[in-house]
Each structure stands twice: as C-alpha cells, then as structure tokens.
Write an enzyme that holds these catalytic residues in place. Structure first.
Site, PDB file in Angstrom:
ATOM      1  N   GLU A  98     -25.271 -14.754 -22.194  1.00  0.00           N
ATOM      2  CA  GLU A  98     -25.881 -16.065 -21.951  1.00  0.00           C
ATOM      3  C   GLU A  98     -25.472 -17.074 -23.025  1.00  0.00           C
ATOM      4  O   GLU A  98     -25.209 -18.246 -22.731  1.00  0.00           O
ATOM      5  CB  GLU A  98     -27.402 -15.945 -21.906  1.00  0.00           C
ATOM      6  CG  GLU A  98     -27.945 -15.125 -20.747  1.00  0.00           C
ATOM      7  CD  GLU A  98     -27.755 -15.787 -19.385  1.00  0.00           C
ATOM      8  OE1 GLU A  98     -27.272 -16.922 -19.320  1.00  0.00           O
ATOM      9  OE2 GLU A  98     -28.097 -15.139 -18.374  1.00  0.00           O
ATOM     10  N   ARG A 112     -23.127 -20.367 -21.948  1.00  0.00           N
ATOM     11  CA  ARG A 112     -23.823 -21.652 -22.004  1.00  0.00           C
ATOM     12  C   ARG A 112     -23.482 -22.445 -23.265  1.00  0.00           C
ATOM     13  O   ARG A 112     -23.070 -23.603 -23.177  1.00  0.00           O
ATOM     14  CB  ARG A 112     -25.340 -21.431 -21.934  1.00  0.00           C
ATOM     15  CG  ARG A 112     -25.798 -20.728 -20.664  1.00  0.00           C
ATOM     16  CD  ARG A 112     -27.310 -20.731 -20.534  1.00  0.00           C
ATOM     17  NE  ARG A 112     -27.779 -19.736 -19.577  1.00  0.00           N
ATOM     18  CZ  ARG A 112     -28.809 -19.901 -18.745  1.00  0.00           C
ATOM     19  NH1 ARG A 112     -29.483 -21.033 -18.730  1.00  0.00           N
ATOM     20  NH2 ARG A 112     -29.172 -18.935 -17.930  1.00  0.00           N
ATOM     21  N   ASP A 132     -21.891  -9.916 -10.369  1.00  0.00           N
ATOM     22  CA  ASP A 132     -21.202 -11.074  -9.809  1.00  0.00           C
ATOM     23  C   ASP A 132     -19.978 -11.549 -10.589  1.00  0.00           C
ATOM     24  O   ASP A 132     -18.838 -11.524 -10.098  1.00  0.00           O
ATOM     25  CB  ASP A 132     -22.180 -12.234  -9.609  1.00  0.00           C
ATOM     26  CG  ASP A 132     -23.063 -12.491 -10.831  1.00  0.00           C
ATOM     27  OD1 ASP A 132     -22.873 -11.823 -11.875  1.00  0.00           O
ATOM     28  OD2 ASP A 132     -23.948 -13.370 -10.748  1.00  0.00           O
ATOM     29  N   GLU A 139     -24.847 -21.907  -7.198  1.00  0.00           N
ATOM     30  CA  GLU A 139     -23.734 -21.156  -6.622  1.00  0.00           C
ATOM     31  C   GLU A 139     -23.249 -21.720  -5.281  1.00  0.00           C
ATOM     32  O   GLU A 139     -22.036 -21.767  -5.024  1.00  0.00           O
ATOM     33  CB  GLU A 139     -24.112 -19.678  -6.460  1.00  0.00           C
ATOM     34  CG  GLU A 139     -24.205 -18.925  -7.773  1.00  0.00           C
ATOM     35  CD  GLU A 139     -25.502 -19.186  -8.520  1.00  0.00           C
ATOM     36  OE1 GLU A 139     -25.553 -18.928  -9.742  1.00  0.00           O
ATOM     37  OE2 GLU A 139     -26.477 -19.667  -7.881  1.00  0.00           O
ATOM     38  N   THR A 145     -18.313 -19.305 -15.835  1.00  0.00           N
ATOM     39  CA  THR A 145     -19.384 -19.011 -14.885  1.00  0.00           C
ATOM     40  C   THR A 145     -20.626 -19.871 -15.112  1.00  0.00           C
ATOM     41  O   THR A 145     -21.605 -19.746 -14.379  1.00  0.00           O
ATOM     42  CB  THR A 145     -19.732 -17.511 -14.926  1.00  0.00           C
ATOM     43  OG1 THR A 145     -20.451 -17.159 -13.744  1.00  0.00           O
ATOM     44  CG2 THR A 145     -20.522 -17.159 -16.175  1.00  0.00           C
TER      45      THR A 145
END
Length: 620
Positions: free
Chosen positions: A209, A213, A354, A523, A610
């Site tokens: 994360e 980010r 994913d 998404e 992502t």
C-alpha cells in the site's frame, strides 16, 4: 502559423462553381457554342445534320415519357413532372466538393478525429469531474489535512495507512494533470514541509500500500513536474522535482528492509519505517498480488536515481515466481516469505491476486515492450495466464449471458465459484492494453500487430467491461457492489437482486447482503478509460458519465468530500463515512482522462501503476 492554401481562393470558387445549378437551356446553348468555337463544325452540312438529330432525340424523349398525370406543380407547389419528364431528377444539383485543406489544417482535423476534446459536451463533462475533485479536496483540506483519509460525515481525519498523509500524495498527480495549480501548490508544500519527518517517525506500514500510493505518487509527481531533463513539465507549481525524488528515495530505502530481511526473494509484508525493519504479516503469509506489484515503482526509481538496488530487489520476486509451479499460468493468492512457495490453492483475480497479472504485462511494457530482451518472460507469463483465465475462470450467466470471471477457491480440481469482486474489473483494461500495447485498435490492425491471441483478449475485454458496467446498472443507486455473484445452472439465490427492476440483467446478478457496500472504487472506470482510448467507442464515455452522475447524486457530502456507501441496492443509501484515497488518486483521474484528449498521458508512452500513478515507458 498556418500555411496558405495550396491554391488561390479564386480557384476554390471555380471548383465550387463547377457544381452550381445551370438550366438545361443554358447547358444546351453552351454546348452548341462550345462546338462552334472549338471545331466550327456547325458551318458544314454534317454539323447541321448532327444538331438536327440532337434536337429530334430530345423531342422524342419528351413525347415518349408523356403521362396523363403530368403537371407542373404538385399540391405543395413543387415542380414534379412536365410532359412526363421528372425535372426534379434532371435538374438535381450535384454535390459540391469541399475545398482542399492546407497541410496544417489537415493535421488539425486529423488530430481532432483521433481524440482531441473538441466536442463541447465532453469538455463540459470533464470540467464537472475537475470540479468534483476540487470539491473532494476542499473537504479533505478543511477537516483532515495531513491525515491519511477523510471521514466526511464526521468531519475529521483518520490514519488508516500508516499516517503518511496518503490522500495528499495520492491526489497530487491528479491535480497536476487537471491543472489545479492551487491544489498542486498546497499538496506539494505539505510534502516538502512534513513528509520526510513523518517517514522517519512512523511505525508499521504495509509494503504494498505504501509503495503504490505514496512512493508511486511521489515518482509520478516528479516526472510530471519536469524531473527528467527534456521531458514533460505540466506544472510549475509546488516544490522543485528534486524534493519529490529525495523523499521517494528516503522512503524506498526504508521499504527495502522488507526484501533484505526475508530469507527468500519474497519480501515481508510489513515495514517499521522508524528503524527500517520488517516482519511478516500475522500468519506469516504475504499476498501474491502485493509482493508482485511493487516493480513498476522500484524500476522507475532506479532509472531516475541511477541506483540499481531498488529494481534489483523488486525484480527478484518476479524472477522467482517464474520458477514456481502454476495452474495454466494461474497462481494461488498467498505466498510464503519463509519458504518462497505458494500457500494453498485459492485462485482468483480479485483481492490478493489481481495486480499480479496486471504487473506482468505492465512491467514488460515499462521496459520497452520488446520480445527480445530480458523481460520477455513476463510477457510469456502474462499470455499463459490469460489463456488460463479464459479456460478455467470465464463463464456466462443465465438467463442473459453476461460474461464473468469466477474463482477456484480449492484449485482447478475443486468447485467453481461464480463470485466476482469489483476489483476484477481492472481486467478489461489490462486485457486491452496487453493486446494493442497502448495503440488504438485501428492502428494496431492497420500495422498488422495483433495476433489471434490479442484479438481473443480484446474481445474478452469488451465482454467483461459490459458485465462490469451492468454491475452498476442493476442496482437502485446505479453504483456497483463490492462483490457480485452470477446466476448459473449450478448456482442461484432468490431475493438478492440489485434493486433496479428495469435492468434486463436483474436475474443474472446476485448481490448478497454482506457485499452491498461501495467504496468509490476505480476499477470499472479505469477499464472504460483504457477501452475508449483503444477502441474509440463512445459508449465507454457514456457509461463513465452515468457512473459519475451516480457518484454525484449519492456519495457527495454537503460539508465537503464524498463518502462510501453501505448498501447500493437501497435509495437513499446508508452512508459509511469514509473517502478512500483512491477516489482522488484513481477514480476521478480516470474519469477526467476518459472525457479528455488522448494526447494527455498517452497509453503508448505511459503505464499506470495499480494506484493510477502514470510512469513513463522506457525509451528503446
């Protein structure tokens, strides 16, 4: 400056005049005059004889076409028939040819056709998204500046991602792309004044994360603000690009402890920033998606810093996964840092699985997308995995036949589950990107760049995008649930529809009570954006606008910001009191780009990590 037309305006008038209406009498007299002046044949007996035959033939045509219903004017006053001859057809005005354009003007028209935002409707809709971002930021700035996330209903901030001001960094490059200079200045100044100190003092953060980010946001801001000499510089606001790079290096140096502390090539999931130590997650396992979705960021940091250590450690993960056994290219969602092996048999493209598949193709593209370099194995792994998806995970719902991607909780020999997370809706965009490598479908076809495999993946991308959109349409609010199940021959449940009874797919999609929340996820709009760029089909823009309007209607908070929802099947929906960082970092960014010009962050020049932070593709 535009060049002059290739010939004079007089010539243009002449070209157009050639197609102006002239009466039959004028045509005939002009023809006779032309004959007499050019050849003077009317003065001889042969010429007179030919002219006599001409007049005789015209008279015969008029007489032979005579009808008892002939008239000069119809009841509406329009000329229709005279002696049976259809004058409307005879006197019909030929089409006018447009004047030729200069080369400069032609290029402008061409660029408009290829994706410029000349349509005022889409320009206005893009501005609406920009206004929504400004509104979301205003709520965050007012109640939660410096916290990770805003709780807009409670009007306070909360640290759920390690306390690094995640919303500030996640939103920064979106503001740069949108040209919101005041927000760029506010966010950039906060990074310069506070982030290094925060990094040196904070305790536990999640490797994945924090990388996607915070590190990703810093690196994208560095590039978009002109950090690389000779590259783009969208904004002059905020600190100098070197500030972003220095903070990124400090953060990455601490995150490297997740790799260095592990006995295998698989990193630990948690890092203590304060003392640069790391440890495994409770239970000892790491998520496959998490350890395999930090490579874009670490590769780019090595490229701009000149220090290969970041890329070297990150790429060891993918090289190691290459050696592990797989099920038709598909992998379990857990992997052990202690042994380096996969754990369990659960295969899915939702949470924990994913972005592993996403980064296989994107890291290959980032490194030039060539078939003869040291990254080719990633492309091969991706192609094998997508074959496995089509063979093992793709099904159709009943009664209407929506294409969806399910799960194998107990491996390929176990029972199939018709469950599909909203997270899986990243896949249509990834499939399309992998097929055309960021080019438009038209250009890729014209240059004979699409294999049969690419065309199959592109078709699956479009089918899945439809399903993802219908997950929105089927609900009362027009917003998708976190998870959907699909009605199949083997699985059905009654009384769990989405609330929109007019949807033709109301019986295909099942939404369980525990799955009805919406977290403002990106998404689906991500895939709509990619598919619009690649196919140029405006339905993807229309669908994106419908989703945006639903966000505006049901998630906007009067005091500022937007909120997650508890139940999308009821109106009015109960609100959850959380604005996720990815709403500013991803959802609104993708919507803005969907309605905008293709030249802004082109897909053949950038890959999005992502968390939707664009990073440049390596030049080869």
């Amino acid at each position: 400056m535009s060049k002059s037309l290739p010939y004079s305006v007089k010539d243009v008038h002449y070209d157009n005049a050639k197609f102006r209406h002239r009466s039959p009498l004028k045509v005939l007299s002009q023809s006779v005059l032309t004959l007499s002046t050019k050849r003077n044949c009317a003065s001889c007996s042969t010429g007179k004889f030919l002219i006599l035959i001409l007049f005789f033939g015209l008279a015969c045509l008029l007489l032979m076409s005579k009808s008892p219903n002939d008239s000069v004017l119809n009841e509406k006053g329009k000329v229709t028939f005279v002696a049976g001859l259809r004058l409307g057809r005879l006197l019909r005005k030929p089409p006018r040819l447009p004047p030729r354009l200069s080369p400069d003007e032609g290029q402008l028209r061409g660029s408009s056709a290829n994706g410029s935002n000349s349509d005022p409707k889409w320009a206005a809709r893009q501005q609406s998204v920009k206004d929504a971002f400004d509104y979301a930021w205003s709520g965050y700035r007012k109640f939660a500046m410096g916290y990770d996330e805003l709780m807009p209903i409670s009007q306070r901030g909360v640290d759920g991602l390690g306390g690094l001001g995640a919303t500030v960094v996640d939103a920064l490059d979106t503001a740069i792309i949108m040209g919101l200079d005041n927000i760029v200045s506010e966010a950039g100044s906060w990074v310069e004044a506070h982030l290094l100190e925060r990094i040196s003092q904070k305790d536990q953060v999640n490797l994945f994360e924090t990388t996607i980010r915070v590190l990703g946001g810093l690196l994208s801001a560095y590039h978009l603000s002109g950090g690389e000499q000779g590259t783009m510089n969208i904004t002059h606001n905020g600190p100098k690009p070197a500030i972003y790079l220095n903070v990124a290096k400090d953060l990455a140096d601490r995150l490297l402890s997740a790799f260095n502390s592990s006995p295998t090539s698989v990193p630990y999931s948690d890092v203590i920033l304060r003392d640069s130590t790391a440890h495994p997650a409770p239970g000892g396992m790491s998520s496959t998606a998490e350890v395999a979705s930090v490579q874009l960021e670490f590769n780019y940091l090595s490229a701009i810093s000149g220090d290969p250590k970041y890329s070297t450690e990150a790429m060891k993960v993918l090289a190691h996964i290459k050696t592990l056994p797989k099920t038709e290219g598909l992998v379990p969602i857990y992997i052990s840092p202690q042994s380096g092996d996969f754990v369990g048999e659960n295969i899915r493209l939702g949470s924990r699985g994913d972005s592993y598949y996403e980064y296989l193709i994107k890291v290959w593209l980032q490194q030039g997308g060539k078939m003869n370099n040291s990254y080719t194995y990633l492309h091969d792994m991706y192609i094998e995995a997508m074959k496995g998806v089509r063979h093992l995970l793709v099904r159709k719902s009943i009664p209407k036949g929506l294409v969806f991607v399910g799960e194998l909780p107990y491996g390929s020999k176990g029972e199939f589950s018709p469950k599909m997370d909203h997270l899986v809706c990243f896949l249509p965009g990834t499939l399309a990107l992998g097929a055309t490598k960021g080019l438009t479908k038209e250009k890729a076809l014209k240059e004979n760049l699409l294999s049969f495999e690419d065309l199959e993946n592109l078709k699956l991308a479009e089918d899945l995008a439809k399903t993802c959109y219908e997950m929105y349409e089927v609900t009362a609010t027009g917003l998708a649930p976190e998870i959907a199940y699909f009605h199949t021959k083997e699985y059905s449940e009654d009384g769990l529809e989405g609330g929109n009874k007019s949807s033709m797919y109301a019986k295909d999609i099942i939404i369980k009570h525990a799955d009805r929340h919406n977290l403002l996820r990106p998404e689906t709009v991500e895939s709509l954006f990619v598919l619009y760029r690649i196919t140029k089909d405006t339905k993807y823009r229309d669908q994106g606008w419908q989703i945006f309007e639903a966000f505006e209607k049901y998630t906007k908070v009067k005091s500022g910001g937007y909120t997650s929802l508890d139940d999308v099947t009821e109106v009015p929906p109960h609100r959850r009191d959380k604005m996720e960082t990815f709403f500013l970092g991803e959802t609104l960014k993708y919507l803005y780009l969907l309605f905008g010009d293709d030249s802004v962050i082109p897909l053949d020049k950038f890959v999005f990590n992502t968390e939707a932070h664009p990073l440049p593709i390596r030049k080869t």
